[in-house]
Design an enzyme around this catalytic site. Structure first.
Site, PDB file in Angstrom:
ATOM      1  N   TYR A 134       3.658  -1.278  -0.386  1.00 11.98           N
ATOM      2  CA  TYR A 134       3.717  -2.543   0.351  1.00 11.98           C
ATOM      3  C   TYR A 134       4.046  -2.252   1.806  1.00 11.98           C
ATOM      4  O   TYR A 134       5.159  -1.851   2.139  1.00 11.98           O
ATOM      5  CB  TYR A 134       4.774  -3.450  -0.289  1.00 11.98           C
ATOM      6  CG  TYR A 134       4.953  -4.817   0.322  1.00 11.98           C
ATOM      7  CD1 TYR A 134       4.095  -5.314   1.307  1.00 11.98           C
ATOM      8  CD2 TYR A 134       5.970  -5.643  -0.107  1.00 11.98           C
ATOM      9  CE1 TYR A 134       4.265  -6.568   1.848  1.00 11.98           C
ATOM     10  CE2 TYR A 134       6.164  -6.914   0.428  1.00 11.98           C
ATOM     11  CZ  TYR A 134       5.308  -7.373   1.404  1.00 11.98           C
ATOM     12  OH  TYR A 134       5.489  -8.624   1.942  1.00 11.98           O
ATOM     13  N   LYS A 162      -0.656  -3.003  -0.487  1.00  9.81           N
ATOM     14  CA  LYS A 162      -0.656  -4.379   0.001  1.00  9.81           C
ATOM     15  C   LYS A 162      -0.491  -4.289   1.509  1.00  9.81           C
ATOM     16  O   LYS A 162       0.557  -3.893   2.008  1.00  9.81           O
ATOM     17  CB  LYS A 162       0.489  -5.184  -0.614  1.00  9.81           C
ATOM     18  CG  LYS A 162       0.589  -6.603  -0.052  1.00  9.81           C
ATOM     19  CD  LYS A 162       1.796  -7.338  -0.603  1.00  9.81           C
ATOM     20  CE  LYS A 162       1.936  -8.726   0.048  1.00  9.81           C
ATOM     21  NZ  LYS A 162       3.128  -9.453  -0.441  1.00  9.81           N
ATOM     22  N   ILE A 202      -2.728 -10.227  -2.767  1.00  7.27           N
ATOM     23  CA  ILE A 202      -1.430 -10.694  -3.237  1.00  7.27           C
ATOM     24  C   ILE A 202      -1.097 -11.929  -2.407  1.00  7.27           C
ATOM     25  O   ILE A 202      -0.789 -11.838  -1.216  1.00  7.27           O
ATOM     26  CB  ILE A 202      -0.362  -9.608  -3.131  1.00  7.27           C
ATOM     27  CG1 ILE A 202      -0.728  -8.437  -4.067  1.00  7.27           C
ATOM     28  CG2 ILE A 202       1.012 -10.167  -3.510  1.00  7.27           C
ATOM     29  CD1 ILE A 202       0.268  -7.304  -4.090  1.00  7.27           C
TER      30      ILE A 202
END
Length: 291
Positions: A134, A162, A202
């Site tokens: 992330y 992400k 996401i």
């Protein structure tokens, strides 16, 4: 075929008016999102207010979402924590609870050196679950650049990223320099991402408008640009809230507008000024008007 494909909703954590976790409502929300066609769920992320939960609450939130998913959609769990040891513990818990993967921040308490970042992800990967790295350089001190991601991609079980920098050029470069799956990390790149080859998203605002989010992402992936843009322009005023520090308050209010109230945010997040709610309501009515 991508491991984390389609629209994964970073699910909010419902609270009662007394700021207790409402596990029943969380179960209902997960079931509703699945019925609306989302492809996966991500509990215990920033939007899920993980930092305000006790360890017991956080574990039960993860277990509740996995139970509600009941194998119908995959669940990837947020593993953010102040220390590597704690983060590893959350990855272990996710694995034991039946998650298919984790969404993993780098060290969050200070600006780490490159070898510390790599060691952090090596420790998380040792648990044996697929990892979505992330990258959120806005809220944390670390920027996982494409060159650094190329190094992280060599770690077994690091399979996706992400990407939350907000720069679509990053997506191109990551796809060029790594074999990682790239997932849109901010809602207002939900069309640009799939058009350049991103396979997942996401998502935040699709907590409240899941059907529109899934339709939009599918249209963009199919290259139906005109149709996608017509829907996207309607959604963009709402999607921009996902890039705001006040995204949790905004998205929880959107859920109320959608007829699925999930209670307040837990302090230190407090209610927004009334003018902000009026602007969200106006944007929501315009976005939902095409139903």
């Amino acid at each position: 075929m991508a491991r984390f494909e389609g629209v994964y909703v970073a699910i909010v954590t419902p609270f009662t008016k007394d700021f207790e976790v409402d596990y029943k409502r969380l179960h209902e929300l997960a079931e509703w999102l699945i019925s609306q066609g989302v492809h996966g769920l991500v509990p215990a992320g920033s939007l899920g207010e993980y930092a305000s939960l006790t360890a017991e609450e956080r574990a039960k939130v993860v277990e509740t979402v996995i139970k509600a998913a009941a194998g119908k959609v995959p669940v990837a769990v947020g593993s953010g924590a102040p220390s590597t040891q704690q983060a590893v513990g959350w990855v272990r818990h996710a694995k034991e609870a039946g998650a298919v993967g984790v969404m993993a921040l780098p060290p969050i308490n200070y600006k780490p050196l490159e070898h510390e970042i790599i060691a952090h992800y090596e420790a998380l990967a040792s648990v044996g679950l697929p990892i979505i790295v992330y990258n959120n350089p806005h809220d944390y001190k670390t920027d996982l650049t494409p060159d650094l991601l190329a190094k992280l991609a060599k770690i077994d079980n690091v399979v996706a990223v992400k990407e939350f920098s907000g720069d679509v050029r990053r997506m191109h470069e990551i796809l060029e320099k790594t074999d990682l799956e790239v997932m849109v990390g901010v809602d207002n790149l939900a069309v640009e991402g799939p058009l350049v080859g991103v396979t997942g998203w996401i998502a935040g605002v699709p907590n409240a408008l899941p059907k529109e989010g899934v339709e939009l992402f599918n249209l963009a992936r199919a290259g139906k640009v005109a149709e996608a843009m017509a829907l996207y322009r309607r959604m963009l005023p709402l999607y921009r809230y996902d890039a705001s520090p006040q995204l949790v308050q905004a998205i929880k209010y959107m859920l109320e507008l959608a007829g699925f109230p999930v209670g307040p945010t837990r302090p230190p997040r407090l209610p927004l000024p009334q003018a902000d709610y009026a602007a969200i309501r106006e944007a929501f009515q315009a976005a939902a008007g095409g139903r």
